[in-house]
Design a protein around this motif. Sequence first.
Motif, PDB file in Angstrom:
ATOM      1  N   TRP A  12       0.415 -46.224   2.054  1.00  0.00           N
ATOM      2  CA  TRP A  12      -0.201 -45.425   0.980  1.00  0.00           C
ATOM      3  C   TRP A  12      -0.456 -43.990   1.419  1.00  0.00           C
ATOM      4  CZ3 TRP A  12      -3.583 -50.113   1.443  1.00  0.00           C
ATOM      5  CH2 TRP A  12      -4.389 -50.070   2.583  1.00  0.00           C
ATOM      6  N   ALA A  30      -7.079 -51.987  -0.228  1.00  0.00           N
ATOM      7  CA  ALA A  30      -6.155 -53.052  -0.631  1.00  0.00           C
ATOM      8  C   ALA A  30      -6.304 -53.497  -2.083  1.00  0.00           C
ATOM      9  CB  ALA A  30      -6.291 -54.248   0.308  1.00  0.00           C
ATOM     10  N   PRO A  31      -7.527 -53.651  -2.622  1.00  0.00           N
ATOM     11  CA  PRO A  31      -7.634 -54.087  -4.023  1.00  0.00           C
ATOM     12  C   PRO A  31      -6.992 -53.116  -5.013  1.00  0.00           C
ATOM     13  CG  PRO A  31      -9.724 -54.385  -2.879  1.00  0.00           C
ATOM     14  CD  PRO A  31      -8.859 -53.580  -1.979  1.00  0.00           C
ATOM     15  N   ALA A  52      -4.244 -51.334  -4.270  1.00  0.00           N
ATOM     16  CA  ALA A  52      -2.831 -51.170  -3.900  1.00  0.00           C
ATOM     17  C   ALA A  52      -2.201 -52.544  -3.748  1.00  0.00           C
ATOM     18  CB  ALA A  52      -2.720 -50.365  -2.603  1.00  0.00           C
ATOM     19  N   PRO A  53      -2.001 -53.256  -4.853  1.00  0.00           N
ATOM     20  CA  PRO A  53      -1.587 -54.662  -4.782  1.00  0.00           C
ATOM     21  C   PRO A  53      -0.240 -54.890  -4.098  1.00  0.00           C
ATOM     22  CG  PRO A  53      -1.531 -53.842  -7.052  1.00  0.00           C
ATOM     23  CD  PRO A  53      -2.255 -52.823  -6.237  1.00  0.00           C
ATOM     24  N   GLU A  54       0.717 -53.980  -4.289  1.00  0.00           N
ATOM     25  CA  GLU A  54       2.016 -54.176  -3.646  1.00  0.00           C
ATOM     26  C   GLU A  54       1.901 -54.018  -2.127  1.00  0.00           C
ATOM     27  OE1 GLU A  54       6.513 -52.271  -3.578  1.00  0.00           O
ATOM     28  OE2 GLU A  54       5.256 -51.982  -5.338  1.00  0.00           O
ATOM     29  N   GLU A  68      -0.790 -54.434  -0.415  1.00  0.00           N
ATOM     30  CA  GLU A  68      -1.610 -55.555   0.040  1.00  0.00           C
ATOM     31  C   GLU A  68      -0.745 -56.804   0.219  1.00  0.00           C
ATOM     32  OE1 GLU A  68      -4.130 -58.905   0.332  1.00  0.00           O
ATOM     33  OE2 GLU A  68      -2.667 -58.605  -1.257  1.00  0.00           O
ATOM     34  N   ALA A  69       0.113 -57.088  -0.750  1.00  0.00           N
ATOM     35  CA  ALA A  69       0.944 -58.290  -0.687  1.00  0.00           C
ATOM     36  C   ALA A  69       1.931 -58.228   0.471  1.00  0.00           C
ATOM     37  CB  ALA A  69       1.687 -58.468  -2.013  1.00  0.00           C
ATOM     38  N   THR A 127      -4.013 -63.178   2.130  1.00  0.00           N
ATOM     39  CA  THR A 127      -4.426 -61.817   1.814  1.00  0.00           C
ATOM     40  C   THR A 127      -4.328 -60.955   3.061  1.00  0.00           C
ATOM     41  OG1 THR A 127      -6.771 -62.077   2.341  1.00  0.00           O
ATOM     42  CG2 THR A 127      -6.065 -62.712   0.105  1.00  0.00           C
ATOM     43  N   ARG A 140      -7.648 -45.633  -3.861  1.00  0.00           N
ATOM     44  CA  ARG A 140      -8.971 -45.823  -4.466  1.00  0.00           C
ATOM     45  C   ARG A 140      -9.769 -44.532  -4.324  1.00  0.00           C
ATOM     46  NH1 ARG A 140     -12.800 -50.982  -2.860  1.00  0.00           N
ATOM     47  NH2 ARG A 140     -14.510 -50.569  -4.311  1.00  0.00           N
TER      48      ARG A 140
END
Length: 358
Positions: free
Chosen positions: A180, A269-270, A272-274, A276-277, A287, A332
């Motif tokens: 990110w 992370a919450p 930036a879901p991609e 995070e995954a 997670t 965020r």
Amino acid sequence: MNLTFEHTTLGQRVLFGSGRAAENLAAEVARFGATKVMVITSESHLSMARKVAVGIDVTLWHTDVVMHVPVETAEAARAAAGGAEIDLLICIGGGSTTGLAKAVALSTGIPIIAVPTTYAGSEATNVWGLTEAGRKTTGVDNRVLPATVVYDAALTLELPLDMSVASGLNAVAHCIDSLWGPRADPINAALAVEGIRALAEGLRLIKADPSAVTGREQTLYGAYLAAVSFASAGSGMHHKICHVLGGTFNLPHAQTHAAVLPYVLAFNAPAAPEAEARTAAALGSDTAIEGLQLLCGELDAPNALKDYGFALEGVAEAVELVLPAIPAGNPRPVSAANLAELLTGALNGADPTNLTYT
């Protein structure tokens, strides 16, 4: 995924082989045709450095290496290089050693051959850093990118287990920030995810047997991928925080990065879901934060900044310095309040998943 992006790959020669540092270094010096070689290394690495440089004619040995590269230290090294008419720099050591060579190259343009002995990754980036009056300044300049990196995992066998863990997690932080960072793109992400996988595997192997080269090779390979992805993606929230903590409060580089990383990951992370995954998958966990916490627990990683000299009264100053430096594209929104909560959590080693970030 939108595959419209701009990506720059930095030009650099990499020679990787355990037990081959002296051979590869001598060959590179001959390829450059250098006649005045300056070797930068710390006093603690001098014996190792002499063995690595056994096949070359060294004009000047320079061992005045200081963490976070104070301006005064840089100026002394620049003067030494100029006085000896140096035409090639060789740095043998960790991130501080590489950083000093970069400081010389920044003002002189002298090429660098880097021989890393940690997993810091500075050798594969065009990022420089200097500290003056308690403030660390960083920048990007292709003159500081080492022309060649000679990787030899055997040279990291002398790195104690606790420092190996901290340095390796610093490399993991490069990977995660790359997902990110200001110039994050799919190529950066591919390198970063493979870096996380290799680093997690390598660090677990080092923990199981610090004297075996296999884990060291995996970790060094992962650290290189981490640095390449970071150099392209740019410095994200994590590194902006750690540069302030290091430059202003003189906290140790690797341990600071290792301790702060779970808090930044849990924060971003919450949103930036991609990322995070992909991080979770690389860590083999449901997670990302769960995988990172499991890894840190297995490694007995640094987890509280108070153990390294940071104190509660420093939080407000750190927030004031960090906040303006956070990239605009951070996943965020960052406020003084949630940044203070993050830093206080990292100070005390609190569970990062329990912070509310109000």
